[in-house]
Design a protein around this motif. Structure first.
Motif, PDB file in Angstrom:
ATOM      1  N   ILE A  76       0.807  -1.117  -0.112  1.00  0.00           N
ATOM      2  CA  ILE A  76      -0.196  -0.014   0.103  1.00  0.00           C
ATOM      3  C   ILE A  76       0.856   1.124   0.007  1.00  0.00           C
ATOM      4  N   ASN A  77       0.770   2.095  -1.254  1.00  0.00           N
ATOM      5  CA  ASN A  77       1.410   3.346  -1.155  1.00  0.00           C
ATOM      6  C   ASN A  77       0.668   4.419  -0.800  1.00  0.00           C
ATOM      7  N   GLY A  78       0.194   4.616   0.088  1.00  0.00           N
ATOM      8  CA  GLY A  78      -0.975   5.742   0.224  1.00  0.00           C
ATOM      9  C   GLY A  78      -2.239   4.995   0.348  1.00  0.00           C
ATOM     10  N   HIS A  79      -3.427   5.516   0.813  1.00  0.00           N
ATOM     11  CA  HIS A  79      -4.809   4.965   0.974  1.00  0.00           C
ATOM     12  C   HIS A  79      -5.475   4.666  -0.429  1.00  0.00           C
ATOM     13  N   GLU A  80      -4.764   5.315  -1.570  1.00  0.00           N
ATOM     14  CA  GLU A  80      -5.584   5.580  -2.898  1.00  0.00           C
ATOM     15  C   GLU A  80      -4.467   4.451  -3.928  1.00  0.00           C
ATOM     16  N   ASN A  81      -3.521   4.134  -3.415  1.00  0.00           N
ATOM     17  CA  ASN A  81      -2.450   3.285  -4.478  1.00  0.00           C
ATOM     18  C   ASN A  81      -2.365   1.928  -3.844  1.00  0.00           C
ATOM     19  N   CYS A  82      -2.735   0.859  -4.127  1.00  0.00           N
ATOM     20  CA  CYS A  82      -2.753  -0.256  -3.525  1.00  0.00           C
ATOM     21  C   CYS A  82      -2.384  -1.410  -4.420  1.00  0.00           C
ATOM     22  N   PHE A  83      -1.575  -2.493  -4.127  1.00  0.00           N
ATOM     23  CA  PHE A  83      -1.077  -3.661  -4.976  1.00  0.00           C
ATOM     24  C   PHE A  83      -1.007  -4.750  -4.306  1.00  0.00           C
ATOM     25  N   VAL A  84      -1.442  -6.058  -5.020  1.00  0.00           N
ATOM     26  CA  VAL A  84      -1.156  -7.276  -4.520  1.00  0.00           C
ATOM     27  C   VAL A  84      -0.155  -8.144  -5.258  1.00  0.00           C
ATOM     28  N   GLU A  85       0.376  -9.113  -4.739  1.00  0.00           N
ATOM     29  CA  GLU A  85       1.075  -9.790  -5.711  1.00  0.00           C
ATOM     30  C   GLU A  85       0.528 -11.456  -5.707  1.00  0.00           C
ATOM     31  N   ARG A  86       0.257 -11.604  -6.913  1.00  0.00           N
ATOM     32  CA  ARG A  86      -0.445 -12.793  -7.340  1.00  0.00           C
ATOM     33  C   ARG A  86       0.407 -13.786  -8.357  1.00  0.00           C
ATOM     34  N   SER A  87       0.870 -15.050  -7.590  1.00  0.00           N
ATOM     35  CA  SER A  87       1.694 -15.622  -8.870  1.00  0.00           C
ATOM     36  C   SER A  87       2.940 -15.177  -9.079  1.00  0.00           C
ATOM     37  N   GLY A  88       3.570 -14.122  -8.326  1.00  0.00           N
ATOM     38  CA  GLY A  88       4.875 -13.719  -8.754  1.00  0.00           C
ATOM     39  C   GLY A  88       4.734 -12.229  -9.389  1.00  0.00           C
TER      40      GLY A  88
END
Length: 476
Positions: A139-151
């Motif tokens: 999470i890079n600030g409340h409006e900028n979120c990422f997840v990692e799936r399968s690398g």
């Protein structure tokens, strides 16, 4: 409405209020001493109807404020989660009717779940923490979120209302493990209650708002046979590595961030004989060793006053007084490398550790730097002599550009020649091309060099056919 719910209220709520809406439809490989890993479940995708809309987010904030004002939260939070869910649903249904908020049945379910998560969980993070396909939450600030799936990293929408909402979740996480994060101490590193690794940096360090990284703890134990099935390593290489661990060959697992070092360490540890005493040392306890005799230790950061830190080096020194057969170091990153190598050289053969490096030769260079951090008056030759006599195998892991994780090299340290540590590669992964969809194509092969430790394995009754080390032949 149940009598129990009525006792939780501060003011009377109309028990006849209901919401009636039309539901929205939603669209083995056999190795020496191997233990079978758990099955891996593949979840179904989240239907579009279950995604949180802006109006649901807005309604959640309004109803949550009403809930805090009108309900005895202390009593409500003591209920089992299922009963709490039903009581909150009754309250939310009444408020939706009285406030004339337009939501359908699917949105109502999402709304109730969100409010319960806010009360007893981690709000918008709860679905991500429960999703077994997600490895990392960034999470890079409340409006900028990422997840990692399968690398692979994917940008997603996480319904934080604002920066203050995200900061409340961060504070809830760190408070649960006895830590704090504020302007005077804007960075925190902790292990969450479920075992996940948590790191956060808030303002003024986080320029655009709170930066949060969560490496999720997986209860699934991936055995070496599963790694073969996934294509991370071949059966041939896996059998040789398993036998090397069984034969007490000291092993370093090298790789970058997110390459699967801890997973590989867990998988290889299954081949340590059960009559040995193991001591694990980690910054954040992640290892899931499968032996009956395991003593686990974890470092401790400084407290609020800046005291009480317990470093890995302190734990390694203490572990050597606890009669270990092997010491397993979750990650070697500093001056503890000196004590770890001392242990490997003084009767604790077969010990294992992970290290951040891009190649086996880089791993040796990093160890040299770590030994230099101790401030001990050692020459370069004596440092390298320590390394070459302590370590026998380096297993290199790489995460390819398409997200695949592979064992790209297995190298054996054979000794010193002058001031240079001698190393020979036994197995390697050879890239041969790239498909139209970006997938890396390649194969595993032997280099043709027979490892020196085969004689030690033969002495304990483990032998391999010569075809395992036939040069250039792709392995299955």
């Amino acid at each position: 409405m149940s009598n129990r719910f009525a006792t939780l209220q501060k003011r009377t709520i109309d028990p006849t209020a209901t919401v009636v809406e039309t539901p929205v439809s939603s669209s083995e490989v056999v190795l020496p001493n191997a233990r079978k890993g758990d099955a891996v479940s593949v979840p179904s995708p989240v239907p579009e109807s279950a995604k949180t809309s802006d109006r649901v987010i807005d309604a959640r904030g309004r109803i949550h404020a009403m809930l805090i004002e009108e309900i005895n939260l202390v009593a409500l939070e003591r209920l089992p989660r299922e009963e709490m869910h039903s009581q909150v649903e009754a309250f939310v249904s009444e408020k939706i009717r009285s406030e004339r908020i337009a939501v359908n049945t699917a949105e109502l379910d999402v709304l109730v779940g969100d409010i319960v998560d806010e009360m007893v969980g981690l709000g918008p993070l709860e679905p991500l923490l429960k999703d077994p396909t997600i490895n990392d939450i960034l999470i890079n600030g409340h409006e900028n979120c990422f997840v990692e799936r399968s690398g692979k990293l994917q940008k997603i929408h996480v319904p934080f209302k604002d920066e203050a909402h995200l900061l409340r979740i961060v504070n809830k996480i760190v408070a649960a493990v006895g830590r704090r994060v504020d302007e005077s101490q804007p960075m925190v590193d902790a292990r969450m209650l479920d075992g996940s690794r948590f790191n956060a940096a808030i303002r003024p360090v986080g320029v655009d708002g709170p930066l949060v990284s969560i490496r999720k703890f997986s209860e699934k134990k991936f055995g070496l046979d599963k790694l073969v099935e996934f294509g991370a390593v071949t059966k041939t290489t896996a059998e040789v590595l398993a036998a090397a661990v069984n034969a007490r060959k000291t092993t370093i697992i090298s790789g970058g961030t997110g390459t699967g070092k801890t997973t590989m360490l867990n998988a290889l540890s299954a081949f340590i004989p059960e009559d040995e005493r193991l001591i694990t040392i980690e910054d954040a306890a992640e290892l899931q060793l499968q032996q009956p005799h395991v003593a686990r230790m974890e470092t401790r950061p400084t407290n609020i006053e800046g005291h009480g830190e317990i470093k890995q080096r302190d734990l390694v020194k203490n572990a050597l007084r606890m009669r270990p057969d092997r010491v397993i170091l979750g990650e070697c990153r500093g001056e503890e490398a000196f004590d770890m190598l001392q242990a490997m050289n003084t009767g604790h053969e077969g010990s294992m550790a992970t290290i951040h490096a891009n190649t086996p030769r880089d791993a040796i260079g990093r160890l040299e730097q770590m030994l230099g951090m101790t401030g001990m008056p050692m020459t370069v030759q004596s440092i390298r002599s320590q390394i070459s006599s302590a370590i026998e195998l380096i297993v290199q892991l790489t995460r390819l550009s398409d997200g695949q994780r592979k064992v790209t090299s297995v190298a054996e340290i054979t000794g010193m020649e002058g001031d240079i540590i001698q190393m020979q590669e036994i197995f390697r992964y050879v890239r041969t091309g790239i498909e139209a969809d970006g997938k890396i194509v390649g194969h595993f092969e032997a280099t043709g060099i027979r490892p020196r430790f085969l004689e030690d394995m033969k002495a304990i009754g483990i032998e391999f056919p010569g075809s395992y080390f036939e040069p250039g032949r792709p392995q299955e």
